[in-house]
Motif scaffolding. Structure first.
Motif, short mmCIF file in Angstrom:
data_model
loop_
_atom_site.label_atom_id
_atom_site.label_comp_id
_atom_site.label_asym_id
_atom_site.label_seq_id
_atom_site.Cartn_x
_atom_site.Cartn_y
_atom_site.Cartn_z
N ALA A 574 3.09 13.68 10.84
CA ALA A 574 3.06 13.37 9.39
C ALA A 574 4.27 12.50 9.04
CB ALA A 574 3.10 14.66 8.57
N GLY A 575 4.07 11.56 8.22
CA GLY A 575 5.18 10.70 7.78
C GLY A 575 5.31 9.44 8.61
N HIS A 576 4.38 9.25 9.50
CA HIS A 576 4.46 8.04 10.33
C HIS A 576 4.11 6.82 9.48
CE1 HIS A 576 4.02 5.46 13.83
NE2 HIS A 576 2.84 5.06 13.31
N LEU A 577 4.95 5.77 9.57
CA LEU A 577 4.71 4.54 8.82
C LEU A 577 3.58 3.79 9.50
CD1 LEU A 577 5.58 2.46 6.62
CD2 LEU A 577 7.09 1.46 8.36
N VAL A 578 2.49 3.68 8.78
CA VAL A 578 1.35 2.99 9.36
C VAL A 578 1.53 1.49 9.17
CG1 VAL A 578 -1.15 2.73 9.26
CG2 VAL A 578 -0.12 4.95 8.83
N THR A 579 1.76 1.10 7.94
CA THR A 579 2.01 -0.32 7.68
C THR A 579 2.62 -0.47 6.29
OG1 THR A 579 1.03 -2.52 7.66
CG2 THR A 579 -0.27 -0.78 6.66
N LYS A 580 2.99 -1.63 5.98
CA LYS A 580 3.56 -1.88 4.65
C LYS A 580 2.81 -3.06 4.04
CE LYS A 580 7.98 -3.29 2.60
NZ LYS A 580 7.94 -2.58 1.38
N VAL A 581 2.33 -2.83 2.84
CA VAL A 581 1.65 -3.93 2.16
C VAL A 581 2.73 -4.76 1.45
CG1 VAL A 581 -0.07 -4.53 0.42
CG2 VAL A 581 -0.37 -2.48 1.80
N ARG A 582 2.74 -6.04 1.75
CA ARG A 582 3.76 -6.89 1.11
C ARG A 582 3.09 -7.90 0.18
NH1 ARG A 582 6.95 -8.18 6.43
NH2 ARG A 582 4.86 -7.72 7.18
N ALA A 583 3.64 -8.01 -0.98
CA ALA A 583 3.05 -8.93 -1.97
C ALA A 583 4.16 -9.71 -2.70
CB ALA A 583 2.23 -8.13 -2.98
N TYR A 584 3.75 -10.80 -3.32
CA TYR A 584 4.75 -11.67 -4.00
C TYR A 584 4.15 -12.12 -5.33
CZ TYR A 584 6.89 -16.12 -5.14
OH TYR A 584 7.47 -17.15 -5.80
#
Ligand SMILES: *[C@@H]1O[C@H](CO)[C@@H](O)[C@H](O)[C@H]1NC(C)=O
Ligand SMILES: *[C@@H]1O[C@H](CO)[C@@H](O)[C@H](O)[C@H]1NC(C)=O
Ligand SMILES: *[C@@H]1O[C@H](CO)[C@@H](O)[C@H](O)[C@H]1NC(C)=O
Ligand SMILES: CC(=O)N[C@H]1CO[C@H](CO)[C@@H](O)[C@@H]1O
Length: 774
Positions: A574-584
């Motif tokens: 639990a708590g594993h970073l799957v991905t990060k959505v990056r936006a601008y």
């Protein structure tokens, strides 16, 4: 007496042969008259035999002869006046008979008169009335005095007690005596001597003489021979010109020495007193009082000489003329008059001090001090009076610079006061209008102007307006506006247009905040005076951001929202970073602040999305029953008022650890790398923003602390503000400096001081170079 008798006897004996004796009357009886015996030559011894007889019967009782000695004596007292009355000689003839032998002898006895009677006048008092006009030489006969004595003993002369006026003349009527006549020898003057009394004395020739007196009373009757005489030689009076009607000017007084109506005086104006005079003065006929009858004006005539006449009431009246000099004394009854001549109604405001505005002449009809006028101005006007060489003329000149914009009109009250007591004063107000000269440039209401304009403005729409006012008048104050276009430096000014009349500014195209955030240009306001004056103002325009850019998702790479695929091993915790959505988002502030949310997810219990960072982490470990593939639809929204969003779909595939390991390592290494890159840039951006923010705050604090601690403490509150979300702008307006803090602006408006709670007002003591924008 005897001797005298003897001589007489001898005389008579020789001539007449008769014995004569004389005896004075009024002798005692027994008085010896004569010795007859002896005178007859009869011896005394024979006397006895002879004997004497007085034979004349008539007078025998008067005399007697002594028989013894022959002496003739008086037998009684004799009064010659009784015996002889008025006859001059009074002789009694006696016939004496001598017996033995008988001889008849004639003896005459003369009775001598003695002065036994005094002269007397028929009246004790004689009243004489004589007109004073009687001429010298007039004769007034008086009654003669009588004296019973005769001859020398009768009245011989008259005497008058001393008087200058009369002398005595005597008319001799012989036997009728002497008549006294009064002769006037000097003119009479009743006024000098009204009554005269003197004594007339009649003297007889007796020894001693006897006299009788009569009092003569002369009453001098009046004749109108005196003119009325004024009691004063000169009648000279002064009279105030404001004397009321009825005021006594002077009372003349003439007296007439005559009596009765001859001495009653009446007064009148002389024949050459003209009508004007009679209108002003009148004289009381009885009292001689001259009174004021009509108004008197010194300014018309200052001196009157009135002929008056005093007349008595005699049948032929006598008159005396006199003139009364009346000097009119000037009374301060005339108010000074102010006359303004050659007056120019307008004076240019740029007139030099000393410019003549008007000529003022003052005039006072009074004379002397009452007519001496001084003129003055109020002290608070920039004018003064310059007396000219000509008396009582002043020129009104300017005394200071004028400014129509301060005072466009002066109502100058001139005061003219004479030197009378009490002084009289008059006022006159002169209105001096100051005419306009173009001496004021237009003044902008703000400098510099700052305007906030939202981007995406409609082309051609009015953005804002500037305005300038001009204190001058009319043309000199008509302001027109233009934009300064120079060298093409401010290229943005070419987008702008200005209404030259009202200063409204229009944009020809819309602005894009993302292209330009601020620019400035010059507006020139000129008035229409000749020559024209102008001034300029800097207009600073700040473009305000609008939420016109939607978020753009950078990763997982997905241009149209197509899914990115992430693979993770099934055995992650639990708590594993799957991905990060990056936006601008190209916008700033709220418009660029992105929030992430899950729109769609296959299993809510397995994955979680961080709202702020966009990180997707496992919420628990995978179980046997969990599907291998999961689909997440993520929405990225900005925080603009009307929010814009983008979506991304992430497919997560759970793979067996063995096969996934390598791939996942590679992927994760790549992704970490990528992720680290983005994070690094973010850190740098945030850090530099924070540092700049801090620096500016520190600079501000330092600047403010060096001046006023109060303001710095206010400012310090700002440090607690979250720098990342803060959109803060400082700007200047006049001598105040504003700091605008906060994400949102009201669009298209300039910020008025104090109108916004987010605005800190910091007094500015800094130069322009100290401004920092964050
Ligand atoms: C006028 O003068 C006489 C003599 O001096 C004086 O007796 C008389 O009272 C005077 N009359 C008036 C009205 O003054
Ligand atoms: C603007 O005003 C300043 C000062 O009044 C003046 O020095 C400057 O020349 C003016 N600029 C223009 C473009 O007129
Ligand atoms: C947000 O938009 C609405 C309508 O578009 C407007 O009424 C409101 O004032 C806006 N709020 C802000 C804070 O701009
Ligand atoms: C929303 C959308 O247009 N999705 C498309 C993205 O592209 C993939 C193919 O590459 C399409 O299958 C999606 O329908």
């Amino acid at each position: 007496m005897f001797a005298f008798s003897a001589i007489l006897l001898f005389f008579w004996k020789g001539v007449i042969g008769q014995i004569r004796y004389s005896v004075s009357e009024e002798q005692q009886d027994g008085t010896v008259v004569g010795n007859i015996a002896k005178d007859l030559g009869i011896d005394s011894r024979t006397l006895k035999e002879r004997g004497f007889r007085i034979v004349s019967a008539s007078r025998d009782s008067l005399f007697n002869v002594n028989q013894d000695d022959g002496i003739l004596y008086l037998s009684k007292r004799l009064d010659r006046e009784e015996i002889c009355e008025k006859s001059i000689t009074c002789v009694i003839n006696l016939k004496i008979a001598v017996e033995n032998p008988l001889e008849v002898h004639y003896v005459g006895v003369e009775i001598l008169d003695i002065n036994d009677n005094a002269p007397s006048f028929p009246e004790k008092n004689k009243q004489l009335e004589i007109w004073e006009s009687a001429l010298p030489g007039a004769r007034y006969q008086l009654q003669a005095a009588r004296d019973l004595d005769s001859g020398a003993n009768a009245v011989q002369s008259y005497k008058l007690t001393h008087t200058d006026y009369f002398r005595l003349d005597i008319k001799d009527r012989g036997a009728d005596g002497k008549i006294p006549i009064l002769v006037l020898q000097k003119p009479l003057d009743r006024e000098l001597t009204k009554n005269m009394r003197f004594l007339l004395t009649a003297v007889d020739g007796g020894r001693p003489p006897k006299s009788g007196t009569m009092e003569i009373v002369v009453t001098v009757l009046d004749v109108n021979d005196n003119m009325p005489v004024f009691t004063k030689d000169v009648y000279s009076v002064s009279l105030n010109e404001d004397a009321e009607i009825g005021t006594t000017v002077v009372q003349v007084n003439a007296t007439d020495l005559d009596e009765g109506s001859n001495g009653e005086v009446i007064y009148s104006f002389g024949s050459n007193a003209d009508d004007k005079l009679r209108e002003m003065f009148e004289i009381d006929a009885v009292t001689g009082e001259i009174t004021v009858k009509g108004p008197i004006d010194y300014e018309v005539k200052d001196n009157y000489e009135i002929d008056i006449q005093a007349s008595d009431k005699g049948s032929i009246p006598m008159k005396t003329d006199k003139s009364v000099v009346i000097k009119i004394v000037d009374v301060n009854d005339n108010v000074p008059e102010i006359e303004v001549t050659s007056f120019s109604t307008e004076i240019r405001e740029d007139s030099r001090p000393g410019t003549t505005v008007a000529l003022i002449s003052v005039n006072d009809l009074d004379s002397g001090l009452n007519g001496k006028v001084s003129c003055s101005l109020p002290e608070d006007v920039p004018f003064k009076l310059t007396p000219s060489t000509q008396n009582n003329i002043y020129s009104l000149v300017t005394d200071a610079e004028l400014d129509r914009e301060k005072t466009y009109q002066y109502d100058i009250t001139l005061t003219a006061t004479d030197a009378g007591k009490p002084p009289l004063t008059s006022f006159k107000t002169i209105t001096v209008v100051v005419s306009d000269v173009n001496d004021n440039s237009p003044q902008f209401s703000l400098s510099p102007y700052m305007f906030y304009v939202a981007e995406n403005n409609a082309p051609g729409a009015s953005l804002f307006s500037v305005s300038a006012s001009d204190c001058d008048l009319n043309e000199n104050a008509r302001v027109s506006y233009q934009i300064w276009r120079d060298r093409g430096e401010d290229k943005y000014s070419s987008f702008l247009n200005i209404n030259f009349e009202n200063g409204g500014i229009y944009a020809l195209q819309s602005f894009d905040y993302e292209t330009i955030k601020t620019f400035q240009f010059l507006v020139i306001a000129s008035d229409s005076g000749t020559p024209s004056r102008s001034s300029n103002v800097t207009v600073k325009v700040f473009i305000l951001d609008e939420n016109d850019n939607a978020p753009v998702i950078l990763s997982p790479v997905s241009t149209n929202g197509s899914e990115g695929v992430e693979e993770i091993p099934r055995n992650v915790n639990a708590g594993h970073l799957v991905t990060k959505v990056r936006a601008y988002d190209a916008d700033i502030g709220y418009n660029g602040w992105l929030l992430f949310s899950l729109q769609e997810i296959t299993d809510h219990s397995l994955f979680g999305l961080d709202r702020y960072t966009g990180q997707i982490r496992t919420l628990r470990s995978f179980t046997e029953t969990d599907e291998a593939e999961h689909k997440l639809v993520i929405v990225v929204k900005d925080n603009g008022n009307i929010s814009l969003s983008a979506t991304a779909t992430v497919i997560i595939k759970a793979v067996e650890p063995k096969e996934a390991f390598a791939a996942s390592d590679v992927i994760s290494a790549v992704k970490d790398d990528e992720e680290n890159h983005v994070t690094f840039y973010l850190i740098i951006t945030l850090g530099s923003v924070s540092v700049l923010f801090l620096i500016s705050i520190i600079v501000l604090i330092v600047m403010q602390c060096s001046k006023t601690t109060d303001y710095s403490s206010k400012y310090l509150q700002d440090t607690s503000y979250d720098g990342t979300l803060c959109h803060s702008i400082q700007y200047r307006s006049g001598d105040k400096r504003y700091m605008l803090v906060g994400p949102r602006m009201s669009i298209g408006s300039t910020l008025a001081p104090g109108s916004n709670g987010n605005t800190l007002i910091v007094p500015d003591r800094r130069t322009r170079s100290d401004e920092v924008r964050v």
